[in-house]
Design an enzyme around this catalytic site. Structure first.
Site, short mmCIF file in Angstrom:
data_model
loop_
_atom_site.label_atom_id
_atom_site.label_comp_id
_atom_site.label_asym_id
_atom_site.label_seq_id
_atom_site.Cartn_x
_atom_site.Cartn_y
_atom_site.Cartn_z
N GLU A 223 -39.66 45.94 9.35
CA GLU A 223 -39.03 45.07 8.35
C GLU A 223 -40.05 44.64 7.32
O GLU A 223 -41.19 44.29 7.64
CB GLU A 223 -38.40 43.84 9.01
CG GLU A 223 -37.67 42.94 8.02
CD GLU A 223 -36.84 41.85 8.67
OE1 GLU A 223 -36.46 40.90 7.97
OE2 GLU A 223 -36.58 41.96 9.88
N HIS B 203 -29.30 36.00 8.73
CA HIS B 203 -29.03 36.04 10.15
C HIS B 203 -28.04 34.93 10.47
O HIS B 203 -28.20 33.80 10.02
CB HIS B 203 -30.33 35.82 10.95
CG HIS B 203 -31.24 37.01 10.94
ND1 HIS B 203 -32.58 36.90 10.69
CD2 HIS B 203 -30.99 38.31 11.13
CE1 HIS B 203 -33.13 38.12 10.75
NE2 HIS B 203 -32.18 38.98 11.00
N GLY B 204 -27.01 35.25 11.25
CA GLY B 204 -25.96 34.27 11.52
C GLY B 204 -24.83 34.45 10.53
O GLY B 204 -24.65 35.52 9.94
N THR C 268 -23.85 37.88 15.37
CA THR C 268 -23.23 36.56 15.49
C THR C 268 -21.72 36.62 15.64
O THR C 268 -21.14 35.87 16.43
CB THR C 268 -23.61 35.69 14.27
OG1 THR C 268 -25.03 35.67 14.14
CG2 THR C 268 -23.10 34.27 14.45
N ASP D 121 -34.40 45.15 19.45
CA ASP D 121 -34.21 44.56 18.13
C ASP D 121 -35.15 43.38 17.90
O ASP D 121 -35.44 42.61 18.82
CB ASP D 121 -32.75 44.10 18.01
CG ASP D 121 -32.38 43.68 16.61
OD1 ASP D 121 -32.87 44.31 15.65
OD2 ASP D 121 -31.59 42.73 16.46
N HIS D 122 -35.64 43.25 16.66
CA HIS D 122 -36.43 42.09 16.23
C HIS D 122 -37.47 41.66 17.25
O HIS D 122 -37.43 40.55 17.79
CB HIS D 122 -35.51 40.90 15.92
CG HIS D 122 -35.03 40.90 14.51
ND1 HIS D 122 -35.86 40.70 13.42
CD2 HIS D 122 -33.79 41.09 14.01
CE1 HIS D 122 -35.14 40.78 12.32
NE2 HIS D 122 -33.90 41.03 12.64
#
Length: 278
Positions: A133, A178-179, A231, A81-82
């Site tokens: 992305e 994100h989070g 998260t 991921d990422h």
């Protein structure tokens, strides 16, 4: 059975459900993600982020997932991921990951296309699927990633990006973070609809933690086939372990580890069930 995203996600987009992609960091989280989905009978995406290479190597992650995959009946994808590093992507492919995400969202558009297309060609030669992305998500509370300026995905650019890179899935930016959200979520489903009209491959929503269920369902109905959750797994498990430690009862570390697996499973089951109940 180990599979890649190209084997999982097209059916999800076509039939309007989503598959959860759950971040893992250690044995307990890997086991929790796989066991939860196996008990539900749903395919699982085990996601290991580049940020967690300080916790485990890609070879260690693959060894654990590969061993556990032999004990379950569900299709299982192991996803990097990422990742912004070409070297890390190659390492993951060599280790046995079935899917990788190249995150070139911070690059200029033309450079993102160029780099992503090169990685897609390499990955596809090894039967590894690729997520990319376009656009950028902001960072919310408790995010372990750098907070950048939020940039919504441009629908017209998305069509060209997909055509030229040959990726298998596209992560879009429509207002999730994100989070955890710092305020009221402002997710623009209208932009998603425009992207979905231009792009027929599976779309990905990052920042699933804390996104209201109704918004999640609207997104799934409009092209989202994969949703990332990270998260909330961490926050929920930490809070529950705190409660155990503050209860006054003495615990052996081995007991806490088993409890962690149970807490991870609770979060995973919550979201995996939500993503199917459209």
């Amino acid at each position: 059975m180990m599979v890649n995203l190209a084997q999982l996600l097209p059916d999800a987009r076509r039939k309007r459900y989503a598959i959860g992609s759950f971040n893992v960091y250690n044995y307990e989280t890997i086991r929790g993600v796989i066991e939860a989905n196996n008990e539900l009978g749903y395919p699982a995406i085990v996601a290991f982020g580049e940020n967690y290479l300080t916790n485990m190597t890609v070879d260690e992650v693959f060894a654990l997932v590969d061993a556990m995959s032999k004990r379950v009946k569900i299709p299982l994808a192991l996803h990097l991921d990422h990742c912004k590093s070409f070297d890390h992507i190659v390492q993951a492919i060599k280790a046995g990951f079935t899917s990788v995400m190249y995150d070139g969202s911070s690059l200029p558009f033309e450079e993102n296309i160029k780099q992503t297309a090169q990685i897609a060609a390499i990955a596809h030669a090894a039967n590894v699927s690729v997520e990319a992305e376009l656009g950028a998500l902001a960072g919310g509370e408790f995010s372990n990633e750098e907070s950048g300026e939020e940039i919504y995905t441009n629908p017209e650019q998305a069509a060209r990006f997909v055509a030229e890179t040959k990726v298998d899935a596209l992560a879009v930016s429509i207002g999730t973070v994100h989070g955890m959200y710092k305020g009221t979520p402002k997710v623009d489903v209208e932009i998603l609809k425009k992207i979905a009209a231009q792009v027929d491959l599976p779309l990905v929503l990052h920042g699933g933690s804390g996104t209201p269920e109704e918004i999640v369902k609207r997104c799934i109905r409009n092209g989202i086939a994969k949703i990332n959750v990270n998260t909330e797994i961490s926050l929920y498990t930490i809070e529950k372990v705190k409660e155990l430690l503050q209860s006054g009862k003495a615990y052996h570390l081995s007991q806490l580890a088993c409890k962690e697996v149970d807490y991870v499973k609770e979060v995973v089951k919550k979201y995996s069930t939500m993503f199917r109940a459209i």
